[in-house]
Motif scaffolding. Structure first.
Motif, PDB file in Angstrom:
ATOM      1  N   GLY A  10      39.656  47.064  31.848  1.00  0.00           N
ATOM      2  CA  GLY A  10      40.064  46.808  30.591  1.00  0.00           C
ATOM      3  C   GLY A  10      41.239  45.927  30.485  1.00  0.00           C
ATOM      4  O   GLY A  10      41.485  45.229  31.379  1.00  0.00           O
ATOM      5  N   LEU A  11      41.936  46.231  29.346  1.00  0.00           N
ATOM      6  CA  LEU A  11      43.396  45.700  28.994  1.00  0.00           C
ATOM      7  C   LEU A  11      44.458  46.579  29.154  1.00  0.00           C
ATOM      8  O   LEU A  11      44.475  47.754  28.597  1.00  0.00           O
ATOM      9  N   GLN A  13      49.070  46.760  29.638  1.00  0.00           N
ATOM     10  CA  GLN A  13      50.353  46.061  29.718  1.00  0.00           C
ATOM     11  C   GLN A  13      50.863  46.119  31.175  1.00  0.00           C
ATOM     12  O   GLN A  13      50.520  47.123  32.018  1.00  0.00           O
ATOM     13  N   PRO A  87      50.732  41.009  36.008  1.00  0.00           N
ATOM     14  CA  PRO A  87      49.864  40.028  35.481  1.00  0.00           C
ATOM     15  C   PRO A  87      48.978  39.189  36.462  1.00  0.00           C
ATOM     16  O   PRO A  87      47.804  38.863  36.122  1.00  0.00           O
ATOM     17  N   THR A  90      45.303  40.202  37.430  1.00  0.00           N
ATOM     18  CA  THR A  90      44.267  40.079  36.470  1.00  0.00           C
ATOM     19  C   THR A  90      43.038  39.236  37.022  1.00  0.00           C
ATOM     20  O   THR A  90      43.176  38.183  37.698  1.00  0.00           O
ATOM     21  N   GLN A 113      36.186  43.427  34.202  1.00  0.00           N
ATOM     22  CA  GLN A 113      37.213  42.596  34.051  1.00  0.00           C
ATOM     23  C   GLN A 113      38.524  43.417  33.842  1.00  0.00           C
ATOM     24  O   GLN A 113      38.502  44.477  33.179  1.00  0.00           O
ATOM     25  N   VAL A 114      39.465  43.081  34.565  1.00  0.00           N
ATOM     26  CA  VAL A 114      40.964  43.972  34.523  1.00  0.00           C
ATOM     27  C   VAL A 114      41.661  42.806  34.114  1.00  0.00           C
ATOM     28  O   VAL A 114      42.040  41.726  34.807  1.00  0.00           O
ATOM     29  N   THR A 115      42.536  42.997  32.816  1.00  0.00           N
ATOM     30  CA  THR A 115      43.311  42.099  32.198  1.00  0.00           C
ATOM     31  C   THR A 115      44.724  42.644  31.941  1.00  0.00           C
ATOM     32  O   THR A 115      44.945  43.771  31.286  1.00  0.00           O
ATOM     33  N   VAL A 116      45.938  42.208  32.839  1.00  0.00           N
ATOM     34  CA  VAL A 116      47.311  42.706  32.564  1.00  0.00           C
ATOM     35  C   VAL A 116      47.966  41.859  31.677  1.00  0.00           C
ATOM     36  O   VAL A 116      48.226  40.584  32.322  1.00  0.00           O
ATOM     37  N   SER A 117      48.500  42.272  30.644  1.00  0.00           N
ATOM     38  CA  SER A 117      49.397  41.320  29.901  1.00  0.00           C
ATOM     39  C   SER A 117      50.927  41.689  30.195  1.00  0.00           C
ATOM     40  O   SER A 117      51.416  42.662  30.522  1.00  0.00           O
TER      41      SER A 117
END
Length: 118
Positions: A10-11, A13, A87, A90, A113-117
């Motif tokens: 997931g997404l 921070q 980040p 990601t 999917q791994v997303t780091v903002s």
């Protein structure tokens, strides 16, 4: 036939946490090493962490101290707890397992999917 099914991406921070899991199913007699890999866009797939059936672990230097790999042998499941995410973490994360079905074969999950903002 053996299948590996991942979940938990997931997404998040920067500085946050995520937990991944990967369950193996099918004609499994035993599983030797289970592992997590990751692949960022335009880059090669790299090893993140491994765990043997006895619980011995190894980690890539970039995640040591932040990620923890574990497994439940009774459930044929491997986990990846990811803390203090950056980040640069990601990527698509893939699980991998060396499975005995009469011979050792290596199987891959479909990726999550791994997303780091930032």
């Amino acid at each position: 036939q053996v299948q590996l099914v991942e979940s938990g991406g997931g997404l998040v921070q920067s500085g946050g946490s995520l937990s991944l899991s990967c369950a193996a199913s099918g004609n499994i007699f035993s599983i030797n090493v289970m592992a997590w890999y990751r692949q960022a866009p335009g880059k090669q797939r790299n090893l993140v962490a491994t765990i043997t059936s006895a619980g011995r672990t190894t980690y890539a230097g970039s995640v040591k101290g932040r990620f923890t790999i574990s497994r439940d042998n009774a459930k044929n499941t491997v986990y990846l707890q990811m803390n203090s995410l950056k980040p640069e973490d990601t990527a698509v994360y893939y699980c991998n397992a060396e499975v005995w079905t009469g011979a050792y074969n290596t199987y891959w999950g479909q990726g999550t999917q791994v997303t780091v903002s930032s």
